[in-house]
Scaffold this active site. Structure first.
Site, PDB file in Angstrom:
ATOM      1  N   SER A  65     -10.868  -0.290   3.116  1.00  0.00           N
ATOM      2  CA  SER A  65     -10.155  -0.549   4.380  1.00  0.00           C
ATOM      3  C   SER A  65      -9.661   0.773   4.940  1.00  0.00           C
ATOM      4  O   SER A  65      -8.990   1.527   4.233  1.00  0.00           O
ATOM      5  CB  SER A  65      -8.942  -1.446   4.146  1.00  0.00           C
ATOM      6  OG  SER A  65      -9.347  -2.624   3.526  1.00  0.00           O
ATOM      7  N   GLU A  77      -5.070   4.160   6.260  1.00  0.00           N
ATOM      8  CA  GLU A  77      -4.736   3.946   4.838  1.00  0.00           C
ATOM      9  C   GLU A  77      -5.167   5.097   3.915  1.00  0.00           C
ATOM     10  O   GLU A  77      -4.372   5.533   3.083  1.00  0.00           O
ATOM     11  CB  GLU A  77      -5.343   2.632   4.348  1.00  0.00           C
ATOM     12  CG  GLU A  77      -4.928   2.307   2.927  1.00  0.00           C
ATOM     13  CD  GLU A  77      -5.499   0.996   2.416  1.00  0.00           C
ATOM     14  OE1 GLU A  77      -5.148  -0.059   2.949  1.00  0.00           O
ATOM     15  OE2 GLU A  77      -6.303   1.042   1.470  1.00  0.00           O
ATOM     16  N   ARG A  93       0.837  -1.228   0.000  1.00  0.00           N
ATOM     17  CA  ARG A  93       0.000   0.000   0.000  1.00  0.00           C
ATOM     18  C   ARG A  93       0.861   1.263   0.000  1.00  0.00           C
ATOM     19  O   ARG A  93       0.538   2.255   0.680  1.00  0.00           O
ATOM     20  CB  ARG A  93      -0.931   0.041   1.218  1.00  0.00           C
ATOM     21  CG  ARG A  93      -1.842  -1.145   1.363  1.00  0.00           C
ATOM     22  CD  ARG A  93      -2.971  -1.154   0.346  1.00  0.00           C
ATOM     23  NE  ARG A  93      -3.910  -2.220   0.651  1.00  0.00           N
ATOM     24  CZ  ARG A  93      -3.836  -3.449   0.117  1.00  0.00           C
ATOM     25  NH1 ARG A  93      -2.907  -3.744  -0.770  1.00  0.00           N
ATOM     26  NH2 ARG A  93      -4.712  -4.367   0.456  1.00  0.00           N
TER      27      ARG A  93
END
Ligand code: FAD
Ligand code: NAP
Length: 339
Positions: A239, A335, A166
Site C-alpha cells: 500500500s 506509507e 501503521r
C-alpha cells in the site's frame, strides 16, 4: 572484524520497488556485534548509518550517502510455555512469513492474519504491521533495541512502543533505535480474528466452517496472491498510502455524494476511508506514466514496470494526492519510508 563492508553498491536488489540507486557503503549485520562494528565504521567514515530489512517499505529517491546495514541476524526460540500462552522470540533479520509459518507449525495462533507480509521481523514493529484486522501490537510481548547514541540495550514493553495505525515510537524516532529481536505472545487455543469480510468469504468459498489458524493463514495467502503484485515480478512497496481517518461529518458528506464510499467508523468517532477506493473512484487504477504506474487490480499499490526512478514514483504519488484532495477534500499520507 567480521563486518564485510562493500562500496558503491546498487540497492536495486535490496528494495522491493526495484529502484536503482547506489549506496556509498553496504554491509550485512549478522548479530549485535556487527551492528556495533557498523556504527564505529560509519563514525570513522563520517557518514550516517541506515538500517534496512527486506526493503519492502522503502521509496529511494536518490543515492544513499550512508552506510546501509541490512539486518541479516537469524534465530527463533521459545522463551516460555505454560501450556496455553507461549512467548517466542525472533532475531530482527528473520524473514517475516517463514517466521509466521514456523509459529503455525508449533501449533501456535496469533500471527495467521499477518501471513505473506514481505520483510523482516525487525522492521515489523516500525509501522506496527497490520492486515485483516490484526496488528502486531495485538500479540506483542516486547523487543530489544540498541540505542545508537548511547550504545545501550533497552527492552521495550508494549506501552513504551506507542503503537498506532501503521505507526510506532520507532517510526517517530527514526534512526535512533536498531531493533535486534522481537517477542510475541501466542496461544495454543484458537482464538481467531475473522471479522474482515474478504477473509470470511474466502473461508466460505473454501468450504471451511471451523477454521484452524493454519486455514486462516492459507486463506489470507490465497487472497493476497491473487490481489497483490509479487515484488519479484513487479516492483512495489505494498500500500502506498495509509487509509485516511476523517471526521464523521466529512464522511457523512462524502457518503451522500458517493453512496459507494467504503468507510469504517472507529472507536474514537473518526471514520477510516479505504484509500484504494478513493483512488480507484478518481480514475487512477491501471494508470501508467512511463514505468511508474498504479496497479491494475489494487489502486492503493504503486508499481515500477522496470526502470522507474524513485523520483518518478514520488511524482506520480504527489499527482494522486493532489487529485484526491481536490475530489474528496482528503489528504492522503504516504506509507513507505522515503529516502
Ligand atoms: P524495510 O523496508 O527494509 O524498512 C522499513 C523501515 O524500517 C525503514 O525505515 C528502516 O530503516 C526500518 N528498519 C528496518 N529494520 C529495522 C531494524 N531492525 N531496526 C530499526 N529500524 C529498522 N505492511 C503492512 O503493515 N501490512 C501489510 O499487509 C503489508 N503488505 C505488503 C505487501 C507487499 C506486496 C509489500 C511489498 C509490502 C507490504 N507491506 C505491508 C509493507 C512492508 O512489507 C512492511 O512494512 C514490512 O514490515 C517492511 O519490512 P522490511 O524488512 O522490508 O523493512
Ligand atoms: P480490502 O480487503 O480491499 O479492504 C479495503 C480497506 O478497508 C482495507 O484497507 C481495510 O483497512 C478496510 N477494511 C476492510 N474490512 C474492514 C473491517 N471489517 N473493519 C475495518 N476496516 C476494514 O483491503 P486490501 O487492500 O485487500 O488489504 C487487505 C488487508 O491487508 C488490509 O488489512 C490491508 O491493510 C493489508 N495490506 C496492507 C498493505 C500495506 O502495505 N500496508 C498491503 C496489502 C495489504 P486496513 O488497511 O486498515 O486493514
Amino acid at each position: 572484524m567480521t563486518l564485510q563492508v562493500q562500496s558503491q553498491i546498487s540497492l536495486r536488489p535490496y528494495n522491493s520497488f526495484g529502484v536503482d540507486v547506489r549506496a556509498r557503503f553496504f554491509a550485512d549485520a549478522h548479530n549485535e556485534s556487527d551492528v556495533r562494528e557498523a556504527l564505529a565504521y560509519a563514525a570513522v567514515e563520517q557518514v550516517p548509518l541506515w538500517v534496512i530489512g527486506g526493503g519492502s517499505n522503502l521509496l529511494l529517491t536518490r543515492d544513499v550517502d550512508a552506510l546501509v546495514v541490512r539486518m541479516s541476524s537469524r534465530g527463533l526460540r521459545v522463551l516460555s510455555d505454560d501450556g496455553e500462552s507461549v512467548v517466542v522470540e525472533a532475531e530482527a533479520g528473520e524473514v517475516w512469513h517463514p517466521f509466521v509459518l514456523w509459529t503455525l507449525e508449533q501449533g501456535l495462533s496469533g500471527l495467521e492474519n499477518l501471513s505473506l507480509i514481505p520483510g523482516t521481523v525487525g522492521a515489523a514493529p516500525m509501522q506496527n504491521i497490520g492486515a485483516y484486522g490484526v496488528e502486531i501490537k495485538d500479540v506483542f510481548a516486547g523487543l530489544t533495541a540498541l540505542n545508537r547514541e548511547s550504545g545501550e540495550l533497552k527492552d521495550f514493553s508494549l506501552d513504551e512502543c506507542a503503537f498506532a495505525y501503521r505507526d510506532s515510537l520507532f517510526k517517530q524516532q527514526a534512526g535512533r533505535w536498531v531493533i535486534l529481536r522481537v517477542r510475541f505472545k501466542l496461544h495454543r487455543s484458537v482464538s481467531l480474528a475473522l471479522h474482515y469480510g474478504p477473509l470470511q468469504q474466502r473461508l466460505q468459498e473454501q468450504g471451511v466452517s471451523e477454521p484452524t489458524a493454519l486455514d486462516v493463514s492459507r486463506a489470507v495467502c490465497s487472497i493476497r496472491s491473487e490481489k497483490l503484485p509479487d515484488p519479484a515480478v513487479l516492483g512495489n512497496a505494498g500500500s502506498f498510502f495509509k487509509n485516511p481517518l476523517v471526521s464523521a461529518e466529512l464522511a457523512a458528506e462524502l457518503k451522500q455524494a458517493y453512496p459507494g464510499l467504503v468507510a469504517y467508523p472507529q472507536a474514537d468517532g473518526q471514520v477510516k476511508l479505504a484509500a484504494g477506493w478513493l483512488i480507484e473512484q478518481a480514475g487512477w487504477k491501471g494508470f501508467r506514466d512511463g514505468d511508474a504506474g498504479v496497479h491494475k487490480l489494487q489502486a492503493l499499490v504503486l508499481v515500477n514496470y522496470g526502470s522507474a526512478s524513485g523520483a518518478q514514483l514520488l511524482a506520480l504519488a504527489q499527482r494522486i494526492q493532489a487529485d484526491i484532495a481536490k475530489h474528496f477534500r482528503v489528504q492522503l499520507e504516504i506509507e513507505p519510508n522515503l529516502y
